[in-house]
Design a protein around this motif. Structure first.
Motif, mmCIF file in Angstrom:
data_model
loop_
_atom_site.group_PDB
_atom_site.id
_atom_site.type_symbol
_atom_site.label_atom_id
_atom_site.label_comp_id
_atom_site.label_asym_id
_atom_site.label_seq_id
_atom_site.Cartn_x
_atom_site.Cartn_y
_atom_site.Cartn_z
ATOM 1 N N GLU B 199 42.514 43.191 33.345
ATOM 2 C CA GLU B 199 42.291 44.608 33.696
ATOM 3 C C GLU B 199 43.202 45.008 34.853
ATOM 4 O OE1 GLU B 199 39.704 42.403 34.460
ATOM 5 O OE2 GLU B 199 39.042 42.237 32.383
ATOM 6 N N ASP B 203 45.833 48.017 34.701
ATOM 7 C CA ASP B 203 45.731 49.184 35.573
ATOM 8 C C ASP B 203 46.923 49.333 36.521
ATOM 9 O OD1 ASP B 203 43.373 49.686 34.395
ATOM 10 O OD2 ASP B 203 42.145 48.724 35.943
ATOM 11 N N SER B 204 47.758 48.287 36.603
ATOM 12 C CA SER B 204 48.820 48.328 37.608
ATOM 13 C C SER B 204 49.963 49.250 37.217
ATOM 14 C CB SER B 204 49.365 46.923 37.831
ATOM 15 O OG SER B 204 50.009 46.493 36.656
ATOM 16 N N GLN B 207 52.221 47.002 33.136
ATOM 17 C CA GLN B 207 51.936 46.182 31.960
ATOM 18 C C GLN B 207 52.992 46.314 30.876
ATOM 19 O OE1 GLN B 207 48.661 47.157 29.451
ATOM 20 N NE2 GLN B 207 47.955 45.048 29.381
#
Lengths: 135, 768
Positions: B199, B203-204, B207
């Motif tokens: 996750e 969320d960074s 990805q």
């Protein structure tokens, strides 16, 4: 460029220059001087020698290869830093003998380091001179 | 620690072999075999806990300051690959011992091979991304050395270069992807930690970029479209290499990587689409090309490309069933393909050719090889009861029951590829072994035992694991698959799934394959134009980059020393000025301290310098130029003595003198001035002024800044207590800033070496 005066003088000058270089080296930590300057001074008589007598002659008199001297100096400077590593301190941290020795004075790793600098400068300058005088 | 020792032991054995293998072949062989057996035994002993679901982690402190440790991890997936690498490694080493018997430089060969084994072992066991990357590039490097092993051969060298450029280039992309993962998670490149937080990565915002970069690494390594062309070319390597690196292990590194990282990315659509599309395309294309080839090794290379495509496609599909199928197929493919490569080598070794059109009658001449090839080809085609059949059933099953509509496209393509595999198998088996032809009367016989036994073992393993997959391979594969999709192990394997649609599909594949075989003349006619071939495009890219390099080199390296110096000083000045403007140095700059307390003798020195510089523009003779430079230099040194810097002044005096002497020594060798007129020289005036002004401003700014930072005071105060010297300059040089000095004297030595090279090199003397 064979001049009699310079050729004769060189016999006297060479030890003088080398002693002066050593003097400059050892006083370097407290007064103006140091390895770099000493290396330059020490190389002067040999440069003059090469100019006066030619490269071949100088190479015969001067048996050690200047490249070896430079390499030795670099190695010495590199190695001097490892005293500190053995003691668990960061590389090149200076280590001194706690009490000044009689006659010799204070001794510490920076002296070896500085002597390494001397040798490198000496070797490099001589090597370049020899290369340039070589026909 | 034990795992690291295993890896290092294999690499060390490589170095020993490189020195002693040619003279003490049997000793080295037994040492290496024992080493491999020991490592296999060690990993087998780890199988107990791993099959109970444990994960073994071993950590060795590496770069502690950056929080990067050399971590190794044994779970189902890495244990499977570690066993694959070591068991196949042992068989290949035994095989190569006999196969490479007569080739020169066999010691090097053994060394490279073991270097590869060690690196590959490290790759599949690493639990740290930096470690994994290092081993990844080491496998690329050893692959390069092995492909180029016949280095007298132009084609070998080209193939080796190509493979290195592509796989190592992909490795760089992989590294970038790893760095993005590290930025996203900040876990010190720890694989286990990264895998536990998908996750955070999602969320960074990094990805997608990470997926593309890592996929690039995997696609290049595993020869997937559009990087597929290096693998068939890599067949220039000796056959044991093809069998080991380019079918069973190294090309599976990409597969291992996507298996390993699948838990992290399996929620991302991009991951599935990218891998699925590349895999499906490669699978179909590879199978088609395999059917068009005549050389046994190239056929096998293309089927390898195709099989790797199947694996990528299955990860692209995603889901538990697909992962199970992929895992079984990895093993099935490794077993049959390695056996096939080794027998192809045997055939080459015994008959002198690998072209199917030249071969015939091998059934009578080489009966054991025939059995091996028949079993392996049957597994490739997916004939019951071999492991290839089990794998193919699982593949069909996973695709058939998948919810994703694209699975139907994959299924159709897989059917086509499967049929082509069958056709290729029939082609090889009939034309090389059963047909009566040219080789009928040639005295050909079976090779040495060591040549025929390893492939036979693998082929028999294909058969045994196919008959009883449930209690031979399922326990380990179950856990491997569980590591890929990150759930509890659920895999159950059996040979016979009942008479259902999937079985019918499997049967239809075989029939279609036999049908395709009869259409082979028609299929083989289909050739695409040469400009569309990836190999051709690769050549164009290389040639293009070479001509660009040549053009820029011609522009930059124009041969005029003054232009080099001009470029350097202008770039340097501009960079410095930009940095100073950016740092807002000029806002607070005051000229007041400059003019305060100026002395008459300072002005004299200044005037000397300015006059001498102006004089330089009028002079034609080098000797006078040199002397004028001397005036400037000595004036500057004089300036140093005025500002109580005796050390610097002495150094400047000496350096100036030495420069003079050196210049005089070479002055007669220099060519005459090329810039005859003063006008021509004037065009360098702006540069000279720019540089001089920049340096002056820099020195002035530094002088002002130094008072603020307090470093001056620190060095002067600490010189005696800490440095035990009264001369602060010297103490700074040899103690406080000794590392800088060390760097400087190193540069000095390097410069000397450069000067030696320049002066000793005589372009006319070819021997020099």
């Amino acid at each position: 460029m064979k001049t009699l005066i310079l050729a004769t003088l060189l016999r006297l000058l060479t030890p003088l220059f080398i002693s002066f270089a050593l003097y400059m080296f050892f006083r370097g930590h407290d007064k103006p001087g140091g390895g770099f300057i000493a290396g330059l001074i020490a190389s002067i008589p040999f440069m003059l020698h090469a100019m006066v007598f030619g490269y071949e002659r100088t190479r015969q008199v001067f048996r050690i290869k200047p490249t070896m001297l430079a390499a030795l100096g670099l190695f010495m400077a590199l190695l001097s830093g490892f005293f500190a590593v053995l003691k668990g301190e960061p590389y090149l941290t200076s280590t001194w003998v706690s009490q000044p020795l009689p006659l010799v004075g204070k001794i510490g790793t920076p002296i070896f380091f500085d002597f390494g600098v001397l040798l490198v400068v000496f070797g490099v300058v001589l090597q370049i001179t020899f290369l340039l005088t070589e026909e | 620690m034990t795992i690291l020792s295993c890896i290092l032991a294999v690499i060390l054995a490589g170095f020993l072999s490189a020195f002693f293998y040619d003279r003490h072949r049997n000793i080295v062989l037994s040492v290496v075999s024992l080493l491999f057996l020991g490592i296999i035994a060690y990993f087998s002993s780890l199988a107990g806990p791993v099959l109970d679901g444990a994960t073994i982690v071993q950590e060795v402190i590496w770069v502690d300051t950056l929080n990067i440790q050399l971590t190794f991890l044994v779970d189902g997936l890495s244990l499977f690959f570690a066993l694959l690498v070591t068991i196949f490694g042992l068989l290949i080493f035994l095989y190569a011992h006999r196969y490479m018997e007569d080739s020169p430089q066999i010691n090097r060969f053994a060394g490279y091979l073991l270097l590869f084994s060690g690196s590959m072992l490290g790759l599949v066991l690493s639990a740290n991304l930096i470690g994994l990357f290092v081993f990844w590039e080491l496998t690329s490097l050893s692959s390069f050395l092995l492909i180029g092993f016949k280095h007298q051969d132009e084609e070998s060298r080209r193939s080796a270069r190509q493979a290195l450029l592509i796989t190592a280039g992909g490795g760089l992309a992989l590294m970038a992807g790893f760095i993005l993962l590290e930025i996203a998670t900040g876990s010190g490149y720890n694989l286990t930690e990264i895998l536990s937080q998908p996750e955070v990565v999602a969320d960074s915002g990094l990805q997608s970029a990470a997926i593309i970069l890592i996929a690039l690494g995997a696609l290049t390594k595993s020869a997937q479209f559009p990087f597929h062309f290096w693998l068939p070319n890599a067949m220039a390597a000796p056959t044991p290499v093809s069998a080991y690196l380019h079918s069973a292990t190294m090309v599976k590194a990409g597969v291992y990587l996507i298996f390993r990282l699948n838990p992290l990315f399996q929620e991302a659509a991009l991951w599935h689409h990218l891998l699925g599309a590349a895999g499906a395309l490669t699978m179909t294309w590879g199978a088609l090309k395999a059917f068009q080839e005549d050389d046994l090794k190239r056929i096998l290379a293309y089927t390898t490309v195709s099989a790797l495509g199947i694996l990528f496609m299955m990860i692209g599909l995603g889901g538990e069933a697909a992962v199970h199928a992929a895992m079984v197929y990895v093993l099935a493919h490794a077993l049959y393909k390695c056996a096939l490569f080794m027998t192809a080598g045997n055939i080459d070794h015994q008959t002198g050719t690998r072209r199917i059109s030249q071969l015939s009658d091998l059934r009578r001449k080489m009966p054991v090889t025939t059995v091996t090839v028949a079993l392996a080809l049957a597994s490739m085609a997916g004939v019951i009861p071999l492991l290839g059949f089990v794998g193919k059933e699982l593949l069909y099953d996973a695709l058939y029951h998948a919810a994703d509509p694209i699975a139907m496209v994959y299924l159709a393509l897989l059917f086509l590829a499967g049929a082509l595999f069958t056709a290729v198998s029939v082609d090889i088996l009939y034309n090389a072994f059963f047909k009566t032809g040219k080789l009928q009367d040639h005295p050909i016989k079976e090779g040495h035992l060591m040549l025929i036994l390893p492939p036979l073992l693998l082929a028999v393993a294909s058969l045994l694991t196919g008959i009883a997959p449930g209690w031979t391979i399922a326990p380990l594969l179950k856990w491997s698959a569980a590591n890929i999709h990150g759930f509890a192990p659920t895999m159950k394997l059996k040979l016979w799934h009942g008479f259902n649609l999937v079985f019918l599909l499997s049967l239809a594949t075989l029939l279609a394959g036999v049908g395709l075989y009869f259409l082979r003349n028609w299929v083989r006619q289909a050739q695409k134009p040469s400009w569309a071939s990836a190999d051709f495009l690769y050549d164009q890219v290389i040639a293009g980059s070479e001509s660009v390099a040549q053009y820029t080199t011609g522009k930059i390296q124009n041969g005029y020393l003054r232009k080099y110096i001009a470029t350097v000083i202008v770039t340097f000045s501009l960079l410095l000025l930009v940095a100073m403007v950016h740092g807002q140095v000029f806002q607070s700059l005051s000229m007041a301290p400059l003019l305060k307390g100026i002395q008459i003798y300072e002005l004299v020195i200044l005037a000397l310098i300015v006059l001498a510089t102006g004089f330089l523009f009028r002079v034609r003779s080098r000797l006078i130029v040199t002397a004028t430079f001397g005036i400037i230099g000595y004036s500057i040194a004089l300036g140093y003595t005025l500002f109580s810097a005796p050390d610097v002044a002495i150094t400047q005096f000496l350096a100036e003198t030495l420069t003079l002497i050196l210049l005089i020594l070479i002055i007669h060798r220099l060519p005459s001035y090329t810039l005859e007129t003063s006008i021509a020289r004037l065009k360098y005036l702006p540069m000279a002024i720019l540089f001089g002004a920049t340096m002056a401003v820099t020195a002035y700014v530094m002088l002002l800044q130094e008072k603020e930072t307090g470093s001056q005071v620190y060095f002067l105060e600490q010189s005696i207590p800490k440095g035990k010297g009264q001369n602060a300059v010297n103490v700074i040089l040899v103690d406080f800033r000794a590392l800088d000095t060390l760097g400087e004297i190193t540069v000095l030595t390097v410069t000397m070496i450069g000067i030696i090279a320049l002066l000793k090199f005589k372009p006319n003397n070819k021997k020099a």
